[in-house]
Write a protein that holds these residues in place. Structure first.
Motif, mmCIF file in Angstrom:
data_model
loop_
_atom_site.group_PDB
_atom_site.id
_atom_site.type_symbol
_atom_site.label_atom_id
_atom_site.label_comp_id
_atom_site.label_asym_id
_atom_site.label_seq_id
_atom_site.Cartn_x
_atom_site.Cartn_y
_atom_site.Cartn_z
ATOM 1 N N TRP A 40 -12.402 -13.152 -12.325
ATOM 2 C CA TRP A 40 -12.209 -12.453 -11.094
ATOM 3 C C TRP A 40 -10.796 -11.724 -11.206
ATOM 4 C CZ3 TRP A 40 -7.603 -12.242 -8.293
ATOM 5 C CH2 TRP A 40 -6.375 -12.911 -8.670
ATOM 6 N N HIS A 41 -10.217 -11.908 -12.011
ATOM 7 C CA HIS A 41 -8.984 -10.940 -12.380
ATOM 8 C C HIS A 41 -9.644 -9.782 -12.970
ATOM 9 C CE1 HIS A 41 -9.077 -12.656 -16.357
ATOM 10 N NE2 HIS A 41 -8.581 -11.410 -16.853
ATOM 11 N N LYS A 42 -10.453 -9.430 -13.576
ATOM 12 C CA LYS A 42 -10.912 -8.228 -14.202
ATOM 13 C C LYS A 42 -11.354 -7.156 -13.297
ATOM 14 C CE LYS A 42 -12.181 -9.618 -18.859
ATOM 15 N NZ LYS A 42 -13.234 -9.454 -20.030
ATOM 16 N N TYR A 43 -12.085 -7.845 -12.079
ATOM 17 C CA TYR A 43 -12.270 -6.816 -10.772
ATOM 18 C C TYR A 43 -10.868 -6.320 -10.361
ATOM 19 C CZ TYR A 43 -17.052 -8.629 -10.851
ATOM 20 O OH TYR A 43 -18.267 -8.922 -11.052
ATOM 21 N N PHE A 44 -9.965 -7.200 -10.210
ATOM 22 C CA PHE A 44 -8.527 -6.467 -9.840
ATOM 23 C C PHE A 44 -8.088 -5.360 -10.750
ATOM 24 C CE2 PHE A 44 -4.050 -6.219 -8.744
ATOM 25 C CZ PHE A 44 -3.920 -6.449 -7.326
ATOM 26 N N LEU A 45 -8.229 -5.848 -12.204
ATOM 27 C CA LEU A 45 -7.845 -4.610 -13.218
ATOM 28 C C LEU A 45 -8.381 -3.513 -13.138
ATOM 29 C CD1 LEU A 45 -7.263 -7.366 -16.072
ATOM 30 C CD2 LEU A 45 -5.410 -6.237 -14.754
ATOM 31 N N CYS A 46 -9.939 -3.714 -13.001
ATOM 32 C CA CYS A 46 -10.535 -2.383 -12.665
ATOM 33 C C CYS A 46 -9.925 -1.640 -11.569
ATOM 34 C CB CYS A 46 -12.053 -2.736 -12.113
ATOM 35 S SG CYS A 46 -13.121 -3.358 -13.334
ATOM 36 N N GLY A 47 -9.330 -2.008 -10.485
ATOM 37 C CA GLY A 47 -8.922 -1.212 -9.518
ATOM 38 C C GLY A 47 -7.623 -0.577 -10.054
ATOM 39 N N VAL A 48 -6.892 -1.427 -10.490
ATOM 40 C CA VAL A 48 -5.660 -0.802 -10.973
ATOM 41 C C VAL A 48 -5.528 0.162 -12.019
ATOM 42 C CG1 VAL A 48 -3.443 -1.750 -12.315
ATOM 43 C CG2 VAL A 48 -4.286 -3.061 -10.634
ATOM 44 N N LYS A 49 -6.596 0.137 -13.161
ATOM 45 C CA LYS A 49 -6.832 1.024 -14.252
ATOM 46 C C LYS A 49 -7.427 2.225 -13.537
ATOM 47 C CE LYS A 49 -10.190 1.389 -17.831
ATOM 48 N NZ LYS A 49 -9.622 1.966 -19.242
ATOM 49 N N GLY A 50 -8.483 2.077 -12.534
ATOM 50 C CA GLY A 50 -8.834 3.418 -11.991
ATOM 51 C C GLY A 50 -7.682 4.100 -11.333
ATOM 52 N N ALA A 51 -6.727 3.363 -10.682
ATOM 53 C CA ALA A 51 -5.695 4.234 -10.006
ATOM 54 C C ALA A 51 -4.574 4.729 -10.884
ATOM 55 C CB ALA A 51 -4.857 2.950 -9.144
ATOM 56 N N LEU A 52 -4.292 3.941 -12.098
ATOM 57 C CA LEU A 52 -3.419 4.422 -13.082
ATOM 58 C C LEU A 52 -3.994 5.714 -13.933
ATOM 59 C CD1 LEU A 52 -1.940 1.173 -14.446
ATOM 60 C CD2 LEU A 52 -1.015 2.604 -12.806
ATOM 61 N N GLU A 53 -5.309 5.699 -13.860
ATOM 62 C CA GLU A 53 -5.723 6.993 -14.602
ATOM 63 C C GLU A 53 -5.627 8.309 -14.012
ATOM 64 O OE1 GLU A 53 -9.437 4.776 -17.145
ATOM 65 O OE2 GLU A 53 -9.828 5.473 -15.281
ATOM 66 N N VAL A 54 -5.238 8.227 -12.537
ATOM 67 C CA VAL A 54 -5.277 9.371 -12.003
ATOM 68 C C VAL A 54 -3.612 9.636 -11.209
ATOM 69 C CG1 VAL A 54 -7.732 9.385 -10.963
ATOM 70 C CG2 VAL A 54 -5.868 8.427 -9.587
ATOM 71 N N ILE A 55 -2.737 8.651 -11.288
ATOM 72 C CA ILE A 55 -1.457 8.890 -10.870
ATOM 73 C C ILE A 55 -0.836 9.114 -12.090
ATOM 74 C CG2 ILE A 55 0.570 7.413 -9.988
ATOM 75 C CD1 ILE A 55 -1.598 5.502 -8.616
ATOM 76 N N PRO A 56 0.291 10.184 -11.788
ATOM 77 C CA PRO A 56 1.085 10.646 -12.878
ATOM 78 C C PRO A 56 2.136 9.558 -13.269
ATOM 79 C CG PRO A 56 1.125 12.213 -11.076
ATOM 80 C CD PRO A 56 0.298 11.179 -10.764
ATOM 81 N N GLU A 57 2.608 9.531 -14.610
ATOM 82 C CA GLU A 57 3.350 8.352 -15.168
ATOM 83 C C GLU A 57 4.427 8.216 -14.381
ATOM 84 O OE1 GLU A 57 3.349 6.628 -17.977
ATOM 85 O OE2 GLU A 57 1.148 6.751 -18.287
ATOM 86 N N GLU A 58 5.056 9.285 -13.848
ATOM 87 C CA GLU A 58 6.698 9.186 -13.116
ATOM 88 C C GLU A 58 6.505 8.520 -11.923
ATOM 89 O OE1 GLU A 58 5.061 13.459 -12.357
ATOM 90 O OE2 GLU A 58 4.916 12.148 -13.984
ATOM 91 N N HIS A 59 5.198 8.511 -11.331
ATOM 92 C CA HIS A 59 5.157 7.531 -10.132
ATOM 93 C C HIS A 59 4.851 6.033 -10.288
ATOM 94 C CE1 HIS A 59 4.672 11.050 -7.104
ATOM 95 N NE2 HIS A 59 4.160 11.729 -8.362
ATOM 96 N N ILE A 60 4.692 5.771 -11.540
ATOM 97 C CA ILE A 60 4.345 4.298 -11.768
ATOM 98 C C ILE A 60 5.262 3.518 -12.099
ATOM 99 C CG2 ILE A 60 2.931 2.735 -13.396
ATOM 100 C CD1 ILE A 60 0.968 5.396 -14.073
#
Length: 480
Positions: A113-133
């Motif tokens: 189940w947690h891998k579905y959550f990680l998919c969403g986090v991964k997708g977000a981190l790929e488009v969000i600039p490092e300084e915002h994370i």
């Protein structure tokens, strides 16, 4: 970056109670109050099954069942993920930014189940600039969408993770962009789906179904007949579409069908990944495409070697051009799959047209909508072969119990059936269906029917729920 439009109101009592339980769980685990909550609904598809990944429009609606996420930043460089339901084990990942580099499709027995959550986090981190994370995240999840049943529990979890991450990073994205990124993110689990589930999750609207179109993604309200009521009933057969190759094989079969039709009509098949692409190249109607399928594709299975021969390519080239990532079959049905797609796309268009006819009496409307839904199921059973004997029985019993029509909803091979009835008849219909399908089966008599058979109506899409004064006593729902 695009601004998000906000519409604020208070959660209803039922949702407020769940949020308070979620907040209490968050405090007991992390000794602090969540910064905010995210709600993402499940969905039921009224008509248009297995055609979104072929580029065609679909007609779903968001439902009341949902995924809730409570979230806050952490000073530790990790993601801590807790599920209120203890059948889902907790998860920790050291190094939040490292999630961008994770492979999530390596377990072929079905993802945790947690891998579905990680998919969403991964997708977000790929488009969000490092300084915002932020350095780390604390999260608690609670969902009441029946899992592995065709109501989009997995896509809702991916979308909820993405929305929560985007908002806590204070990064602005449009609803359409979040739907698109979420759809891409879910492919990391290994499922080559379309974008319907994520689109309705973000674009859903209370009181209205949606016609979802793709490339570019956009949604239009579909006003359902005032007296129409949709009932969702579980076949009690579960199926996780990421746990085997059935779903991805159908996607591949549709791609091969498009490419062979293109080749036989002197079109560069390498640039035709979807059935809608070959239709556009040929400039034909959906009805005309049915005749073209009959003329260009055979009834029998195709082997990979045959497909390579027809396309005049090598197996290695085919794997690259047709995105053949993994295949567990050597035989593919193409004619049947393409026929379903073109005919189902036509049924979606007819469904929308009937809903918009103001001069048609409602009884006739309901009969015609029901007829389209039943024809959709017959096609999914016979041409797409994604039904299940228990689903077929449930569809038959629903119609015998008074539904205007019924069909499987979701990927298939298990899960839910959706039936159309009226407000006056819905209670009698549900009792009749319980007697016909559930009560007569001894193993089903003690079923908890609250999440097994229920009526539904179009609900609002994803939203952010803010707390006031760093407490959960005063909550406000902020739709995005």
């Amino acid at each position: 970056m695009l601004k998000v439009q906000y519409d604020t109101h208070k959660p209803d009592k039922k949702l407020n109670n769940r949020l308070n339980i979620l907040a209490s769980h968050f405090r007991s685990n992390f000794r602090q109050t969540p910064s905010f909550f995210v709600r993402v609904p499940g969905r039921v598809n009224l008509i248009g099954e297995h055609i979104d990944y072929c580029g065609y429009s679909v007609c779903p609606m968001a439902i009341e069942h949902d995924i809730l996420v409570a979230i806050s930043k952490s000073d530790e460089d990790e993601l801590q993920l807790i599920n209120i339901d203890d059948k889902y084990p907790n998860y920790e990942h050291k190094g939040l930014r490292k999630i961008k580099n994770l492979r999530l499709d390596e377990n072929h027995t079905g993802p945790s189940w947690h891998k579905y959550f990680l998919c969403g986090v991964k997708g977000a981190l790929e488009v969000i600039p490092e300084e915002h994370i932020p350095k780390g995240l604390l999260t608690v999840v609670w969902g009441n969408i029946p899992p592995n049943a065709g109501l989009s529990s997995s896509s809702a979890l991916v979308s909820a993770a993405l929305l929560a991450t985007v908002h806590i990073c204070q990064y602005k994205m449009s609803k359409e962009d979040m739907a698109t990124v979420s759809a891409k993110a879910e492919t990391y689990i290994g499922t080559q789906g379309g974008g319907m589930d994520q689109a309705i999750a973000f674009l859903g609207k209370a009181g209205s179904a949606k016609l979802i179109k793709f490339n570019p993604l956009c949604a239009f309200d579909v006003a359902l007949p005032k007296n129409a009521v949709f009932v969702i009933a579980h076949s009690l057969v579960d199926h996780n579409k990421a746990s085997n190759s059935y779903f991805n094989t159908r996607v591949l079969e549709c791609r091969f069908a498009a490419q062979i039709i293109a080749k036989k009509n002197n079109i560069d098949w390498c640039n035709v990944p979807k059935l809608i692409d070959v239709q556009k190249c040929l400039n034909k109607t959906l009805e005309e495409m049915t005749a073209i399928v009959m003329a260009n594709l055979k009834e029998e299975h195709y082997t990979l070697e045959e497909i390579c021969q027809i396309l005049e390519t090598s197996l290695d080239e085919l794997k690259v051009i047709s995105n053949v990532l993994h295949y567990r079959t050597q035989k593919f049905k193409l004619k049947q799959r393409a026929l379903h797609v073109f005919q189902e796309a036509a049924r979606v268009a007819m469904f929308q047209e009937i809903c918009e006819l103001e001069d048609m009496d409602e009884s006739t409307q309901l009969c015609q909508l029901g007829n389209l839904m039943t024809k959709s199921h017959q096609s999914l059973k016979n041409l797409y072969e994604c039904s299940h004997p228990r689903i077929d029985t449930l569809v038959t019993k629903a119609i015998e119990s008074g539904a205007f029509g019924a069909r499987l909803t979701g990927a298939g091979w298990g899960g839910f059936v959706i039936a159309i009835t009226t407000a006056e008849k819905v209670n009698d219909f549900m009792e009749s269906l319980k007697s016909a399908f559930y009560y007569n089966n001894e193993e089903l008599r003690n079923t908890d029917f609250s999440n097994t058979i229920f009526k539904t109506e179009p609900k609002e899409g994803a939203g952010i729920i803010m707390s006031s004064n760093n407490s959960c006593d005063k909550l406000k729902f902020v739709y995005i």
